[in-house]
Design an enzyme around this catalytic site. Structure first.
Site, PDB file in Angstrom:
ATOM      1  N   ASN B  78       0.797  -1.223   0.000  1.00  0.00           N
ATOM      2  CA  ASN B  78       0.000   0.000   0.000  1.00  0.00           C
ATOM      3  C   ASN B  78       0.834   1.280   0.000  1.00  0.00           C
ATOM      4  O   ASN B  78       0.300   2.369   0.215  1.00  0.00           O
ATOM      5  CB  ASN B  78      -0.937   0.008   1.211  1.00  0.00           C
ATOM      6  CG  ASN B  78      -1.742  -1.265   1.316  1.00  0.00           C
ATOM      7  OD1 ASN B  78      -1.377  -2.165   2.074  1.00  0.00           O
ATOM      8  ND2 ASN B  78      -2.792  -1.374   0.516  1.00  0.00           N
ATOM      9  N   ILE B  87       0.947   6.843   0.184  1.00  0.00           N
ATOM     10  CA  ILE B  87       0.239   5.798   0.912  1.00  0.00           C
ATOM     11  C   ILE B  87      -1.219   5.737   0.483  1.00  0.00           C
ATOM     12  O   ILE B  87      -1.842   6.768   0.247  1.00  0.00           O
ATOM     13  CB  ILE B  87       0.263   6.087   2.430  1.00  0.00           C
ATOM     14  CG1 ILE B  87       1.692   6.019   2.942  1.00  0.00           C
ATOM     15  CG2 ILE B  87      -0.595   5.103   3.195  1.00  0.00           C
ATOM     16  CD1 ILE B  87       1.769   6.169   4.432  1.00  0.00           C
ATOM     17  N   CYS B  88      -1.721   4.535   0.386  1.00  0.00           N
ATOM     18  CA  CYS B  88      -3.143   4.389   0.109  1.00  0.00           C
ATOM     19  C   CYS B  88      -3.849   4.019   1.409  1.00  0.00           C
ATOM     20  O   CYS B  88      -3.650   2.953   1.954  1.00  0.00           O
ATOM     21  CB  CYS B  88      -3.351   3.294  -0.932  1.00  0.00           C
ATOM     22  SG  CYS B  88      -5.068   2.914  -1.187  1.00  0.00           S
ATOM     23  N   LEU B  89      -4.657   4.948   1.901  1.00  0.00           N
ATOM     24  CA  LEU B  89      -5.340   4.729   3.176  1.00  0.00           C
ATOM     25  C   LEU B  89      -6.779   5.217   3.003  1.00  0.00           C
ATOM     26  O   LEU B  89      -7.006   6.376   2.680  1.00  0.00           O
ATOM     27  CB  LEU B  89      -4.611   5.543   4.254  1.00  0.00           C
ATOM     28  CG  LEU B  89      -4.640   5.064   5.688  1.00  0.00           C
ATOM     29  CD1 LEU B  89      -4.098   3.650   5.807  1.00  0.00           C
ATOM     30  CD2 LEU B  89      -3.828   5.992   6.568  1.00  0.00           C
TER      31      LEU B  89
END
Ligand SMILES: [Zn+2]
Ligand SMILES: [Zn+2]
Ligand SMILES: [Zn+2]
Ligand SMILES: [Zn+2]
Ligand SMILES: [Zn+2]
Ligand SMILES: [Zn+2]
Lengths: 593, 167
Positions: B78, B87-89
């Site tokens: 991620n 970041i993938c959040l």
């Protein structure tokens, strides 16, 4: 037409719902029905009536056949419109009528059709495998459907219309579930939809002693605060800012959640009205209206810019590997109901997605580089091969080596065969990987170049159309043909565009096909269509002087018909095979790329 | 209005930081750019690594989500496998962001992502595949990255790197 549906579902309802007679069909609907019949052959513009189609298409026809009229001009038209409406009742039923978006239309056999080439030749009304049923709604239809549902809930459940609308949205316009749930547990449902029955809990702003807003951290005395039923309380400024951003910037309406982390409470209309400015509340209501279409899986907005129509189609998401549901809006835009992209028959949505991603992906470039460049075995600097010769000399370190086997050139002698033998002997993995990458790249480029070529042609659609218009005017002057007599050029132009769009996607499709006898048939079909299209294209480009020859006109008309026929055969064959995959028959094997 | 909130959050984060973290401003004059030193959580493959994390609060914070980047190279499904460290959040996606969510909650979500990667929502599809299908190989690679890039104290650089758009 919604009225008809309601009647079916609730035969016992009082009179407002009993209107399935002809008088109840609004004139706009009738008009639209007529237009529907003509959509097939008119990919570029909405037309109210088939017979005047070509005239209406032209921005300024020099010799219009007839003036465009939005009313029914014959009993026959009216009857056919009526029967379409009657069909609507059974939209989801077994006998779902087909609204072909292709060329099938023999309602107007009584006079020569200006769209000759496009329309004829398909012969029968046989439903083809790639054909899906769909229905186009204009904004007024959409509004009416909502109003009808709101009225119905309002009557059945004795709930005011505003609240009925909130409830319907809360239930994503599943009226049956709403009625059932509300009868079972009214208070709970009202509560969940933000419609608490208790007057004391009507939304209000209030200062709370000792309050600190969790968003802005302000704590001044007398600060107005607001909380929904979940109890998460924030200051009015923060609430306002939050809602404005959601509505104005994000276009959100029906599902704006409480600002608290992890709280899924949806803001209701009354609370929103209390918190925001009137013009924002208006925008909010406008957006709410859109949810009617967005909430229903069978409805989609037409993606054409500035088009406000919605299309209804019963094709389910799970069936998208078996059918490519191309629909045509009244505005003339043809798109896939499954993925909203432009018509991409015969390739299924999933494959289209994959293909587009692949085309966009930089990794292809990386593959190209690895196929066309290598590193010098001595100094590792990158070397690009730009000629046919395998004798490479590193520009940097002057190392001489063989492109094929990466071996020292001096050890090669002069014969190619030495190299070949050498390769057989050692055959390292690295070389295999490079060869593989090169091959897969070549394969990809083969399909991509053809795909891109047809796409390029499709982009020129507009030019082609305008060119055709000019040509038709010129041709009338040069040959003395009438406006109606030169329509065959228009038909040819449209056929070219439509066939190119199909051809384009056949290449993306073919890229993913594994070799078997089905692929051969597919490629034969593709070849036939492509050859016909190129031939037609060539004739179509001929100067006006040559087009004056009536023999050429016949040839072009024949070729146009032939192209349309080939396209139908290709789409039909492919669609049938796709569909058969579902019933355990043969299916195209896809490469697992 | 925002500064009061940010100041309060900063105070909370510096005095009682989230686990495995140290928080400070990049420079005293800018409340919107935070430096976070994150120690790879014990019992995760990132244990022993020290990560430089950059938190940027937009002008419209807290109504718009902060952006978080891991400046230290990290091998993770991620996090982009590059110098950007995007970041993938999901809580940081604009449509999911809630103004009441605090930076400390975001940082804890980042830490949790190291403990438990989300391969179904990857930024690095290949690493996500590897995580799902060949866990040993993934762990080996992740540990190699720790050794190679994250051993010493976290490196932030002189100035906060310019934000770069990445999807
Ligand atoms: Zn506030
Ligand atoms: Zn809440
Ligand atoms: Zn449209
Ligand atoms: Zn599609
Ligand atoms: Zn060299
Ligand atoms: Zn060689």
């Amino acid at each position: 037409m919604f009225i008809c549906t309601a009647t079916k579902l609730h035969p016992s309802l009082p009179s407002p719902f009993h209107l399935p007679n002809t008088a109840a069909i609004p004139p706009t609907t009738r008009k639209r029905k007529a237009a529907e019949a003509s959509i097939s052959s008119q990919p570029t513009e909405a037309l109210p009536n088939k017979r005047v189609a070509s005239a209406a298409k032209s921005k300024a026809p020099p010799t219009p056949v007839t003036t465009t009229s939005n009313t029914m001009d014959s009993e026959e038209d009216f009857m056919s419109a009526m029967s379409s409406d009657a069909d609507m009742q059974d939209f989801s039923g077994e006998e779902a009528p087909s609204y072909p978006f292709t060329y099938f239309d023999d309602d107007f056999d009584d006079e020569p059709d200006p769209d000759f080439g496009v329309l004829k030749d398909s012969g029968s009304k046989k439903k083809v495998a790639y054909d899906v049923s769909f229905q186009v709604y204009e904004p007024a239809d959409i509004q009416r459907q909502q109003d009808d549902m709101v009225n119905e809930v309002n009557m059945i459940l004795d709930i005011n219309k505003e609240d009925a609308a909130i409830l319907l949205r809360h239930f994503r316009w599943n009226k049956e579930k709403l009625i059932e749930d509300l009868m079972d547990r009214r208070a709970k449902v009202l509560e969940a939809a933000g419609l608490g029955t208790d007057v004391n809990t009507a939304p209000k702003l209030e200062p709370v002693p000792g309050f600190v807003c969790d968003i802005c951290c302000e704590d001044e005395e007398g600060l107005e605060t607001f909380a929904m039923k979940c109890g998460h309380r924030y200051c009015v400024h923060c609430y306002r800012h939050y809602l404005t951003q959601k509505v104005r910037e994000e276009g959100e309406a029906a599902r704006i959640q409480c600002p608290a982390e992890g709280c899924g409470r949806i803001i209701d209309t009354k609370s929103l009205d209390l918190l925001v400015t009137p013009d924002l509340a208006d925008r909010y209501r406008e957006l709410l209206n859109r949810t009617y279409v967005e909430d229903k899986d069978t409805l989609k907005w037409c993606p054409a810019p500035d088009c406000q129509n919605a299309v209804e189609c019963g094709v389910k998401k799970k069936d998208l590997d078996k059918v490519v549901p191309t629909v045509a809006c009244l505005c003339g835009h043809r798109f896939c109901f499954g993925c909203i992209l432009n018509d991409h028959q015969p390739a299924p949505c999933e494959l289209v997605k994959k293909w587009l991603k692949k085309c966009a992906d930089d990794s292809e470039t990386a593959n190209w580089i690895s196929a066309n460049t290598k590193e010098c075995p001595r100094c590792n600097s990158t070397i690009e091969k730009n000629g046919g010769c395998n004798h490479m000399t590193c520009r940097k370190c002057k190392h001489e080596f063989c492109w094929m086997c990466m071996g020292l050139w001096s050890e090669h002698g002069t014969s190619w065969y030495n190299c070949n033998r050498f390769e057989e002997k050692s055959g390292t993995d690295a070389r295999d990987a490079q060869a593989k990458s090169r091959m897969s790249l070549e394969r990809y480029l083969h399909y991509y170049n053809r795909y891109a070529n047809h796409e390029q042609s499709a982009k020129l659609d507009k030019d082609i159309y305008q060119k055709t218009e000019r040509k038709m005017v010129e041709l009338q002057r040069e040959s003395g043909m009438s406006w109606i007599e030169v329509q065959y050029l228009n038909a040819a132009s449209q056929t070219l565009q439509m066939c190119r769009q199909t051809l384009k996607w056949t290449y993306a499709f073919a890229f993913y096909l594994a070799r078997n006898n089905l692929t051969e048939i597919f490629e034969d079909n593709q070849k036939d269509l492509e050859m016909a299209v190129e031939a037609l294209s060539e004739m179509f480009e001929k100067p006006v002087q040559e087009l004056c020859d009536r023999k050429l006109k016949v040839v072009i008309m024949d070729k146009t018909s032939y192209c349309n026929k080939r396209r139908i055969i290709l789409l039909d064959d492919t669609a049938e095979n796709l569909a058969n995959g579902a019933t355990g028959g043969t299916i195209y094997d896809y490469f697992a790329w | 209005m925002a500064s009061k909130r940010i100041y309060k959050e900063l105070t909370e984060c510096t005095t009682s930081p989230p686990p495995d973290m140290k928080v400070c401003l990049w420079n005293e004059s800018d409340l919107h750019t935070w430096k976070v030193a994150l120690a790879g959580p014990a019992s995760s493959v990132y244990e022993g690594g020290n990560y430089a994390v950059l938190v940027t609060l937009p002008t419209d914070y807290p109504f718009k989500p902060p952006t978080v980047r891991i400046l230290t190279r990290i091998y993770h499904p991620n996090v982009t496998n590059d110098n950007l460290g995007n970041i993938c959040l999901s809580i940081l996606k604009p449509e999911n962001w809630k103004p009441a969510t605090k930076v400390s909650a975001v940082l804890q979500a980042v830490r949790q992502l190291l403990v438990e990667p989300q391969p179904d929502d990857p930024l690095e599809a290949r690493i996500a595949d590897e995580y799902r299908n060949d866990r040993n190989e993934f762990e080996k690679n992740a540990r190699q990255y720790v050794t190679r890039y994250a051993r010493g104290p976290p490196v932030f650089g002189d100035a906060p790197p310019a934000a770069e758009k990445s999807k």
